[in-house]
Design an enzyme around this catalytic site. Structure first.
Site, PDB file in Angstrom:
ATOM      1  CG  HIS A 314      -2.220   0.955   0.882  1.00  0.00           C
ATOM      2  ND1 HIS A 314      -2.042   2.185   1.394  1.00  0.00           N
ATOM      3  CD2 HIS A 314      -3.368   0.725   0.792  1.00  0.00           C
ATOM      4  CE1 HIS A 314      -3.032   2.873   1.197  1.00  0.00           C
ATOM      5  NE2 HIS A 314      -3.888   1.946   0.575  1.00  0.00           N
ATOM      6  CG  ASP A 372      -8.651  -4.516  -2.429  1.00  0.00           C
ATOM      7  OD1 ASP A 372      -9.688  -4.408  -2.286  1.00  0.00           O
ATOM      8  OD2 ASP A 372      -8.035  -3.699  -3.018  1.00  0.00           O
TER       9      ASP A 372
HETATM   10  N1  CMC Z   1       3.918  -7.390  -5.017  1.00  0.00           N
HETATM   11  C1  CMC Z   1       5.238  -7.295  -5.412  1.00  0.00           C
HETATM   12  N2  CMC Z   1       6.204  -6.242  -4.987  1.00  0.00           N
HETATM   13  C2  CMC Z   1       5.384  -5.208  -4.755  1.00  0.00           C
HETATM   14  C3  CMC Z   1       4.095  -5.136  -4.475  1.00  0.00           C
HETATM   15  C4  CMC Z   1       3.348  -6.204  -4.661  1.00  0.00           C
HETATM   16  N3  CMC Z   1       2.120  -6.301  -4.291  1.00  0.00           N
HETATM   17  N4  CMC Z   1       3.780  -3.736  -4.144  1.00  0.00           N
HETATM   18  C5  CMC Z   1       4.890  -3.130  -4.004  1.00  0.00           C
HETATM   19  N5  CMC Z   1       5.940  -3.878  -4.128  1.00  0.00           N
HETATM   20  C6  CMC Z   1       7.217  -3.535  -4.343  1.00  0.00           C
HETATM   21  C7  CMC Z   1       7.607  -2.632  -5.691  1.00  0.00           C
HETATM   22  O1  CMC Z   1       8.080  -3.126  -6.798  1.00  0.00           O
HETATM   23  C8  CMC Z   1       8.648  -1.637  -5.195  1.00  0.00           C
HETATM   24  O2  CMC Z   1      10.208  -2.469  -5.129  1.00  0.00           O
HETATM   25  P1  CMC Z   1      11.340  -1.776  -5.268  1.00  0.00           P
HETATM   26  O3  CMC Z   1      11.462  -0.968  -4.323  1.00  0.00           O
HETATM   27  O4  CMC Z   1      12.389  -2.587  -5.535  1.00  0.00           O
HETATM   28  O5  CMC Z   1      11.139  -1.047  -6.946  1.00  0.00           O
HETATM   29  C9  CMC Z   1       8.261  -1.616  -3.714  1.00  0.00           C
HETATM   30  O6  CMC Z   1       7.825  -2.906  -3.186  1.00  0.00           O
HETATM   31  C10 CMC Z   1       7.521  -0.203  -3.493  1.00  0.00           C
HETATM   32  O7  CMC Z   1       6.400  -0.271  -4.170  1.00  0.00           O
HETATM   33  P2  CMC Z   1       5.895   1.002  -5.148  1.00  0.00           P
HETATM   34  O8  CMC Z   1       5.276   0.401  -6.415  1.00  0.00           O
HETATM   35  O9  CMC Z   1       6.747   2.023  -5.014  1.00  0.00           O
HETATM   36  O10 CMC Z   1       4.835   1.332  -3.920  1.00  0.00           O
HETATM   37  P3  CMC Z   1       3.316   2.456  -4.450  1.00  0.00           P
HETATM   38  O11 CMC Z   1       2.958   2.835  -3.381  1.00  0.00           O
HETATM   39  O12 CMC Z   1       3.611   2.960  -5.608  1.00  0.00           O
HETATM   40  O13 CMC Z   1       2.408   1.142  -4.866  1.00  0.00           O
HETATM   41  C11 CMC Z   1       0.346  -0.476  -4.661  1.00  0.00           C
HETATM   42  C12 CMC Z   1       1.288   0.852  -3.901  1.00  0.00           C
HETATM   43  C13 CMC Z   1      -0.722  -0.518  -3.791  1.00  0.00           C
HETATM   44  C14 CMC Z   1      -0.055   0.062  -5.919  1.00  0.00           C
HETATM   45  C15 CMC Z   1       1.546  -1.661  -4.759  1.00  0.00           C
HETATM   46  O14 CMC Z   1       1.764  -2.088  -3.580  1.00  0.00           O
HETATM   47  C16 CMC Z   1       0.760  -2.705  -5.568  1.00  0.00           C
HETATM   48  O15 CMC Z   1       0.583  -2.785  -6.754  1.00  0.00           O
HETATM   49  N6  CMC Z   1      -0.171  -3.601  -4.781  1.00  0.00           N
HETATM   50  C17 CMC Z   1      -0.821  -4.627  -5.635  1.00  0.00           C
HETATM   51  C18 CMC Z   1      -1.963  -4.067  -5.921  1.00  0.00           C
HETATM   52  C19 CMC Z   1      -3.101  -3.891  -4.723  1.00  0.00           C
HETATM   53  O16 CMC Z   1      -3.195  -4.756  -4.056  1.00  0.00           O
HETATM   54  N7  CMC Z   1      -3.704  -2.856  -4.635  1.00  0.00           N
HETATM   55  C20 CMC Z   1      -4.953  -2.692  -3.706  1.00  0.00           C
HETATM   56  C21 CMC Z   1      -4.515  -1.330  -2.889  1.00  0.00           C
HETATM   57  S1  CMC Z   1      -5.222  -1.212  -1.312  1.00  0.00           S
HETATM   58  C22 CMC Z   1      -6.905  -1.019  -1.930  1.00  0.00           C
HETATM   59  C23 CMC Z   1      -6.972   0.395  -2.414  1.00  0.00           C
HETATM   60  O17 CMC Z   1      -7.143   1.553  -1.588  1.00  0.00           O
HETATM   61  O18 CMC Z   1      -7.198   0.561  -3.564  1.00  0.00           O
END
Ligand code: CMC
Length: 455
Positions: A314, A372
């Site tokens: 998140h 989720d």
């Molecule tokens: N699986 C694998 N790696 C992950 C995941 C994941 N679900 N989430 C984040 N990472 C890694 C990402 O690759 C990055 O790694 P590195 O630092 O090596 O590049 C690190 O963790 C930080 O992630 P980020 O993408 O910079 O984080 P963000 O804040 O931009 O993204 C997120 C947040 C929710 C989009 C992401 O965690 C994700 O895609 N999760 C899966 C989708 C999901 O479950 N979404 C529902 C969110 S909660 C409901 C809502 O409020 O919508």
């Protein structure tokens, strides 16, 4: 109002190391959470922009609705912990709280519930919109279209600068969302629409309009009603997430509120946001067996593989999402009550969670289950098809969108949302007539669209 006056503002100095010039910016303090550097005049005085794709360090507005402490896993609606609301409140009360800032008195609640129920029906003409979609359409696509179409029905009499009309628009959309969501589903399976029943509660009505058939009586199961009401509470608001920010941005131009909510629904649909509940279930079904978990964990860690562990991570929570904890508990309760305690998907999810939470990759990045992760298992057990999961999220989140839209419109500091950019394109150049342009040689579509293919 529970809103406290923030303490006196302090300052934060930014130094331009090229010139030694110092810029003393005001530091704005909220009631809780980190302070914010006020950079509204910064470009004007310093001639430089700030760069923050994804708004990871940017407060886009002041808001008194929801507070999150992502490090500690705290979520408060108008100051009330989400755990308390999930345990003691109901969705209508939470709607009132989010909109009005205070819990209602019994009389206020009765009046609010009555007023919302007054608007559950759809204009008969709007019913025709559903028939324009293919039966295979995703219910979220139908929802984006039909909610957008509401703007045509309530445009002339929606003066957003008139508080009473704002309230009317808010009540209309909150009341009609379950009807639209349920119809979007019924249409895709060819069931006739059933009119809402205003003797039912919000959650009862949603179940009734989704699952009943006109030829039979339908009594909503109290276990499912309670679970659905709780799911709606957990999804009601989450401060400046992508869909809420979309609603605010669209609304900042003075656009019709129903059109703004349609924009929010579109943003919610993505798998990184509300679409994750559907994606989690699909992922669990694809994994299918505990023995295959390590393979999927490895894929989630592989930077060359776009696969991510859905329902994990998140932007704000760097500890367990408090909503996920409540959902996990709800999941046990619902499965137990339905006699599905040994649900293999729940077992698989728990094992996946256990393995991920011990894995260095997830530990280092503070990736925990989000709301989720368990929602899909509960909704599936309740009988909702996977394609309805994000629709239910949208129904619950509508009050949050509306509360933020209203807060934005009434905020004297609101300006049309208009970010700047760091331009990295071509410098000014001269137009070359077609016949004088050199042949580019082999032109690949991937040069523009990315990917490895050539066409
Ligand atoms: N699986 C694998 N790696 C992950 C995941 C994941 N679900 N989430 C984040 N990472 C890694 C990402 O690759 C990055 O790694 P590195 O630092 O090596 O590049 C690190 O963790 C930080 O992630 P980020 O993408 O910079 O984080 P963000 O804040 O931009 O993204 C997120 C947040 C929710 C989009 C992401 O965690 C994700 O895609 N999760 C899966 C989708 C999901 O479950 N979404 C529902 C969110 S909660 C409901 C809502 O409020 O919508």
């Amino acid at each position: 109002m529970a809103e406290k006056q923030p303490p006196q503002s302090e300052h934060f100095t930014l130094i331009d190391e090229r010139t030694g010039q110092r810029y003393r910016q005001s530091l704005l303090n909220g009631t809780m959470g980190p302070p914010a550097i006020d950079i509204r005049n910064f470009y004007h005085t310093a001639g430089v922009l700030t760069y923050d794709p994804g708004f990871t360090s940017t407060a886009s507005c002041k808001s008194a609705i929801t507070f999150i402490d992502g490090e500690k896993g705290v979520l408060l609606y108008r100051g009330y912990p989400i755990q308390e609301l999930a345990r003691q409140s109901d969705y209508m009360e939470v709607c009132y709280l989010l909109l009005y800032g205070e819990l209602p008195s019994p009389a206020e609640k009765d009046e609010f519930v009555r007023d919302i129920k007054h608007h559950t029906l759809l204009h008969d003409q709007l019913m025709h919109f559903f028939r324009g979609f293919t039966r295979s359409a995703h219910p979220m696509a139908i929802m984006v279209g039909v909610v957008g179409a509401l703007s045509a029905f309530y445009h002339e009499d929606t003066d957003i600068y008139d508080p009473e009309q704002r309230m009317l628009a808010a009540y209309r959309i909150i009341a009609k969302m379950p009807t639209i969501g349920a119809y979007a589903y019924r249409y895709t399976i060819g069931r006739p629409f059933v009119y809402p029943r205003n003797d039912f509660s919000y959650a009862e009505n949603l179940l009734y309009m989704t699952f009943s058939v006109p030829s039979e009586d339908y009594e909503p199961d109290p276990v499912l009603v309670k679970a659905l009401d709780r799911i709606l509470i957990l999804h009601a608001d989450h401060e400046q997430n992508a869909s809420t920010s979309t609603v605010r941005l669209a609304g900042s131009s003075g656009a019709n509120p129903f059109a703004c909510i349609a924009a929010g629904i579109a943003s919610l649909w993505g798998p990184a946001h509300g679409g994750a509940n559907e994606a989690v279930l699909k992922m669990l079904m694809e994994i299918g067996d505990k023995r295959r978990i390590p393979q999927y964990i490895a894929r989630a860690k592989d930077k060359d593989d776009p696969f991510r562990l859905m329902g994990f991570g998140h932007r704000v929570y760097k500890s367990y999402d408090p909503r996920a904890e409540i959902m996990r508990q709800t999941c046990y309760e619902v499965l137990e009550a339905l006699g599905l305690r040994d649900d293999p998907l729940l077992e698989l999810a728990m094992e996946l969670e256990r393995i991920a939470l011990q894995d260095e990759y997830f530990v280092e990045r503070k990736l925990y289950p989000n709301v989720d992760f368990y929602t899909g298992i509960v909704l599936r057990a309740m009988g909702f098809p996977t394609r309805m999961f994000t629709v239910l999220f949208a129904i619950g989140r509508t009050v949050g969108w509306v509360a933020h839209w209203k807060e934005m419109i009434s905020d004297p500091e609101t300006k049309i949302g208009r970010p700047r950019q760091l331009y990295v394109g071509a410098e000014k150049r001269e137009y070359v007539p077609l016949e004088k342009r050199p042949s580019p040689g082999k032109r690949t579509w991937s040069r523009f669209w990315g990917g490895g293919g050539e066409k």
